[in-house]
Motif scaffolding. Sequence first.
Motif, short mmCIF file in Angstrom:
data_model
loop_
_atom_site.label_atom_id
_atom_site.label_comp_id
_atom_site.label_asym_id
_atom_site.label_seq_id
_atom_site.Cartn_x
_atom_site.Cartn_y
_atom_site.Cartn_z
N ARG A 118 0.87 -1.18 0.00
CA ARG A 118 0.00 0.00 0.00
C ARG A 118 0.91 1.23 0.00
O ARG A 118 1.69 1.45 0.93
N ASP A 130 -1.68 -0.99 -3.99
CA ASP A 130 -2.76 -0.08 -3.65
C ASP A 130 -2.17 1.31 -3.53
O ASP A 130 -1.04 1.46 -3.04
N VAL A 134 -3.00 5.29 -2.08
CA VAL A 134 -3.85 6.31 -1.47
C VAL A 134 -3.12 7.64 -1.55
O VAL A 134 -1.88 7.69 -1.54
N LYS A 165 -8.61 7.45 -1.72
CA LYS A 165 -8.34 6.20 -2.42
C LYS A 165 -8.11 6.52 -3.90
O LYS A 165 -8.91 7.20 -4.53
N ASP A 219 -7.30 5.06 -7.72
CA ASP A 219 -7.19 3.94 -8.67
C ASP A 219 -7.37 4.52 -10.07
O ASP A 219 -7.66 5.73 -10.21
#
Lengths: 391, 320
Positions: free
Chosen positions: A7, A37, A39, A61, A63
């Motif tokens: 992350r 991931d 953020v 978040k 993406d």
Amino acid sequence: MATGMQRVAINCGGGYVPGLDKAVIGAVLAAAELGCDVVGIRDGYDGLLLPEQYGGEGLIKLDPRAVERLDGSGGSILGAGARTDPFRVRRVNSEDMVEELDRSDELMKIIRAEKIDAVISIVGGSALTGAHAFSVAWKLSRKGLRTVCIPKSVENDIGATALSFGYNSALSYTTDTLERIRSGARDVRRIAVVEVLGYHAGWLALQAGMAACADAVLIPEIPYDLRKVAERLRRNEEAGRSPALIVVAEGAEPAAGTERIGPKDALRKSLAPLSDPRFGEGARVIERSGMAGQAVALDLQRLTNRETVPFSLGQLIRTGMPTAVDCQLGLGYGAAAVRAVVEGHSEVMVALEPPALKLLPLAEAVNNVRTIPADSEFLRIARTLGISLGD
Amino acid sequence: MDQTVSSLTPTGIVVNIQHFCTNDGPGIRTTVFLKGCGNRCKWCCNPETIHPKPELAYNRSKCIGAKACGRCLQAPAPEGAFYVIADTDDRVHVNWDLVSDAETEVASLCPSEAIHLFGEVMTVDQVLEEVEQDAAFYRESGGGITLSGGECLLQPAFSATLLMEAHRRGINTAIETAGNVPWAFMERVLPHVDTVLHDHKLTDPERHKKWIGVDNKRILANYKRAYEAYPDKQFIARTPVIPGVNDGEEHIRSVLAFIAPYKNVIDYQLLPYHRYGEAKYGFLGRVYELEDFERPTPESLARLQSIIDEAFGRTSPTGA
């Protein structure tokens, strides 16, 4: 090497540049490809340290869907308004006294609690705030935070990379504006004196000034003597070249023994957030820079028979659409930073060493200011073009 | 309470001892500036007194250059704290983020004192030894020692002991305080003070918070309690007059109303805003936020002064 799903958080240090979000997009797309991931931390580390300011949503978040409509113009989805130094957070304590508290350990705990494995920080940006963000990143990395930095600067003054992203857009926009100003000034037989950003390094002034065929470019690296500038303008005019444009980097200083009229320190002035009472108490508009240009314009008017007109581009050049070069560079830097995280690197900065993107230790990047060397080919070309450098 | 000073007396962190001061209480005084303050007044003219510990400062104009010296670029100086920018003059720059409180000994590396310290640990005897040099002036003028800062009440043990010992040596005592301390600190020091110079910076709590960093509720409560608890002390209220911030009649009248019931508040003085401390912000790597603020005009000061004079039953210098 680190393994497994990681992350990664990404944030921006103070100050914005054109195309800031391109680096964010690059990181997000690369993370999707490499299985991470991502953020975003809002406003530097404020999103983690002061989540109440964001309704509890200090983390975003990220993406591919979240970034697909970002075009890189004007600021960043993450915000670049970081004003909180984790090592020096001002608060009113239980004794009702103001104090500055080192909350870096608390920040590290929050980062661990959010299961963030590494932070990609987009740092640099101005002589003070940019260096500050760099130093914060370095200090956090020495506390154990896995950190990868991306260099941004409209002044191209980060020494460890050949090109900071944001610079090419700023250069393009500055050149375009200088051209407009020069043609207008020429038609009315005035000399425009335009101050541009560049407190320690004169790259923007020099390269944009050359591109716009300025008559003189004054940079921090070369203390100037306006009498020599005036003499050069006179000779140019005799040769049939009407003087119309002087470009002054905000950090340009007169040579010892020559006087400057007006306020001296444009940078400090620009950071004084209480400087104009017309806009209400505590919400004052900052008169950002302009003092170096004004001083030169005043002095030059006395030394020539021409009327001079001062301009200051200042922070205007920090925004707008990025150029193709910056789009590529931002995307490339973002992607390279994620790749570095995935490969287990830390305490490094992504740097362009043409044609390659490399990783350099942060220790080599902090305090490494990229100025114009005295033997620079750019300076030689400028002199050959008859551009006065004030020396 | 023990009335003697032993070798166990507390030490204090002193920034400066300034002689021949004429605006820090009655007569000619020696003002001792202590470190540490719980306020963050945006116009602060003593920024070097804000932080509670000794701190590094740097005056770049005194640097003799990396080639001639360069000691600060080597260990034991903190890594990255000092650096030189290539292709410019070779005087050193400071990365203020990489200078920490723990590394103040680096100041001793600098032969030209470009790098220097604000703040020194001193004993009561050390301070009084210097203060007593001017004892003759105190006797002639009715002056003495004034503790200032920063906020001198944030070092209550040291301040109390220092002032107690000054009294024992026959020296008149005064303090300058902004009042933002726990009452216990005030209670410890005030018994040893002859004159309490205390600030009323702003009336409205919200505006006080905006410009000073905290509201003024505790400050006013402290003052009220002090006026009542120490009827034998002289209190002098003061306002640093900052144009556009607190130079309105409303604030002056509000302060006058606050102090009116107390006969031991013998005066209310105006301190015109000045910018003498501006350079020190640069030495500390900080930004002076009131760069463009102007000094109050003589006319505006005279107008405010006449309101005070009227309240105190005096004729103002302007004849108003």
